[in-house]
Design an enzyme around this catalytic site. Structure first.
Site, PDB file in Angstrom:
ATOM      1  CE  LYS A 185       1.453   3.811  14.781  1.00  0.00           C
ATOM      2  NZ  LYS A 185       0.038   3.875  14.350  1.00  0.00           N
ATOM      3  CB  THR A 243      -0.932  -0.001   1.225  1.00  0.00           C
ATOM      4  OG1 THR A 243      -1.782  -1.142   1.159  1.00  0.00           O
ATOM      5  CG2 THR A 243      -1.785   1.252   1.253  1.00  0.00           C
ATOM      6  CB  VAL A 244       3.311   2.636   2.434  1.00  0.00           C
ATOM      7  CG1 VAL A 244       4.195   3.887   2.528  1.00  0.00           C
ATOM      8  CG2 VAL A 244       2.295   2.625   3.569  1.00  0.00           C
ATOM      9  CD  GLU A 271       7.265  13.236  10.374  1.00  0.00           C
ATOM     10  OE1 GLU A 271       6.432  12.927  11.251  1.00  0.00           O
ATOM     11  OE2 GLU A 271       8.147  14.088  10.551  1.00  0.00           O
ATOM     12  CB  ILE A 322       0.396  13.937  11.684  1.00  0.00           C
ATOM     13  CG1 ILE A 322      -1.096  13.684  11.515  1.00  0.00           C
ATOM     14  CG2 ILE A 322       0.650  15.128  12.604  1.00  0.00           C
ATOM     15  CD1 ILE A 322      -1.801  13.291  12.801  1.00  0.00           C
ATOM     16  CB  VAL A 366      16.023  17.911  -4.466  1.00  0.00           C
ATOM     17  CG1 VAL A 366      15.034  17.718  -3.339  1.00  0.00           C
ATOM     18  CG2 VAL A 366      15.585  17.090  -5.681  1.00  0.00           C
TER      19      VAL A 366
END
Length: 428
Positions: free
Chosen positions: A205, A13-14, A129, A136, A33
């Site tokens: 987390k 998925t990611v 992150e 977020i 960049v």
């Protein structure tokens, strides 16, 4: 304009979201960049799998080591999950001077200190992150946005599955079991939901957030964990009657240099902004000594929100490459770990007691609280037509965990108390 070459571990998925963003936003990214960012190789479980995006089959491999050991690859993006084998991939990549972007909360919670130390040794970046709260940008905020402040408290809804379940129970009066089944059917909960509903995912987390916020080496075993599987429809009804919403909160608190971290179902005052966060959304409240209260809200999971965080980290790596400053931003814990004792941990408590419905019972109960120096904010007694006896709802003022443990142990020995039905932390 030499391209920066990326090796992608995982095309689930990611990983699919990462490919979509890199291909769809290439012009914008290159302008930021100063060079193209291209995916050179992708490690997948099965080459023959049907995918939702078109990928050059020549870039696919079932051998992650071939990605790690490719001398042309500058950055490894890890979105495959797993812990021990993945750790081996990451450590060898760092040995070979490759920078790392990962979304792997389990890996960073368990082995983050070791990985960051290896990164510093080889002057490599490790950014993660996407490991906490999906889209977020809370990790970057803790590292950079609060660099001039001293964080005193982090309180977060960091697991969307449990927040969805508790929100539906509150809004519809449904049972935990029914909403869990619905969450599984919708794909919000796994077929084995243990990691989510028992608080383990949130604990990992909070380990990461506590380490970054308090600059000390927080380990998973330092987090007291209690899940939501025992939360009943009745508990949520009583919480609403008293003006609270039930949330699974991760709470990290510091006083001086001593801290505590917990994950547990918590009754949050409806006036607190975090009480209004519903569904699969996440929110992290941060209290800084100087800045005061702040809160960050957004999608805590999903293909594109999480991939956005991954690609943002990738952009940061490439910018560092251009400046020649890779490996200089890692936050390695430097403060000694000092955990609070049960005598130092204090908060409000909600208790629901099933008791004898006769004169003098309330006096006996309040006498126990007085004996252990726990003061009461409110006491509500009501009959329960489904039970013999009555129910008493109590909210205490701040009381130490040690004192409350003594109160609860004493209650177990009182004949007038049939059952301690519920005990929850109260915030707000």
């Amino acid at each position: 304009m030499k391209p920066v070459k990326v090796g992608l571990l995982g095309l689930g998925t990611v990983g699919t979201g990462v490919v979509r963003i890199l291909e769809g936003h290439q012009e914008d990214l290159s302008s930021q960049v100063g060079s193209p960012i291209v995916i050179e190789k992708i490690a997948v479980k099965t080459l023959a799998k049907t995918r939702s995006i078109d990928v050059d089959p020549r870039k696919l491999t079932e051998d992650p080591w071939s990605v790690i050991r490719d001398p042309e690859i500058d950055v490894i993006v890890e979105v495959m999950g797993g812990v021990d084998q993945t750790k081996a991939y990451i450590l060898e990549a760092l040995e070979r001077g490759k920078h790392i972007v990962t979304a792997n909360k389990d890996l960073m919670a368990l082995y983050g200190s070791e990985i960051l130390a290896k990164a510093m040794e080889h002057q490599c970046d490790v950014f993660y992150e996407a490991s906490v709260a999906g889209g977020i940008p809370i990790i970057r905020t803790l590292i950079e946005g609060f660099s001039s402040d001293r964080i005193m408290k982090i309180m977060g809804i960091v697991n969307g599955t449990t927040n969805y379940i508790l929100s539906k129970m509150s809004q519809e009066g449904a049972s935990y079991e029914d909403v869990l089944k619905e969450a599984q059917q919708l794909g919000y909960a796994e077929s084995d939901p243990t990691s989510d509903v028992e608080g383990l995912d949130a604990a990992r987390k909070m380990t990461i957030l506590g380490t970054l916020g308090f600059r000390t080496n927080v380990e998973l075993n330092d987090v007291h964990v209690r899940g939501i599987s025992s939360v009943s429809r009745e508990d949520i009804l009583y919480a609403k009657r008293l003006g609270y919403e039930m949330k699974l909160l991760g709470i990290a608190e510091r006083q001086d240099d001593e801290f505590s971290i917990t994950v547990q179902p918590t009754m949050v005052k409806k006036t607190h902004p975090i009480a209004a966060v519903n569904g699969v959304y996440n929110a992290v409240y941060v209290h800084g000594e100087a800045v005061g209260e702040t809160m960050f809200y957004g999608a805590g999971a999903g293909e594109m929100p999480t991939a956005t965080s991954v690609v943002a980290d990738l952009v940061a790596v490439v910018k560092n490459l251009k400046l020649g400053v890779n490996g200089l931003k890692a936050i390695v814990p430097y403060k000694p770990k000092k955990l609070k004792t049960d005598e130092q941990i204090a908060y409000k408590n909600f208790l629901l007691l099933h008791v004898d419905d006769k004169a003098g019972v309330l006096a006996q109960i309040t006498q126990v609280f007085a004996e252990y120096e726990v003061s009461l904010e409110s006491v509500v007694q009501s009959p329960n037509t489904n039970l013999a006896g009555a129910e008493i709802m109590i909210v205490t003022h701040n009381a130490s965990k040690a004192s409350m443990n003594k109160v609860l142990a004493h209650f177990e020995s009182l004949d007038v108390i049939h059952r301690i039905k519920s005990v929850y932390r109260v915030e707000g």
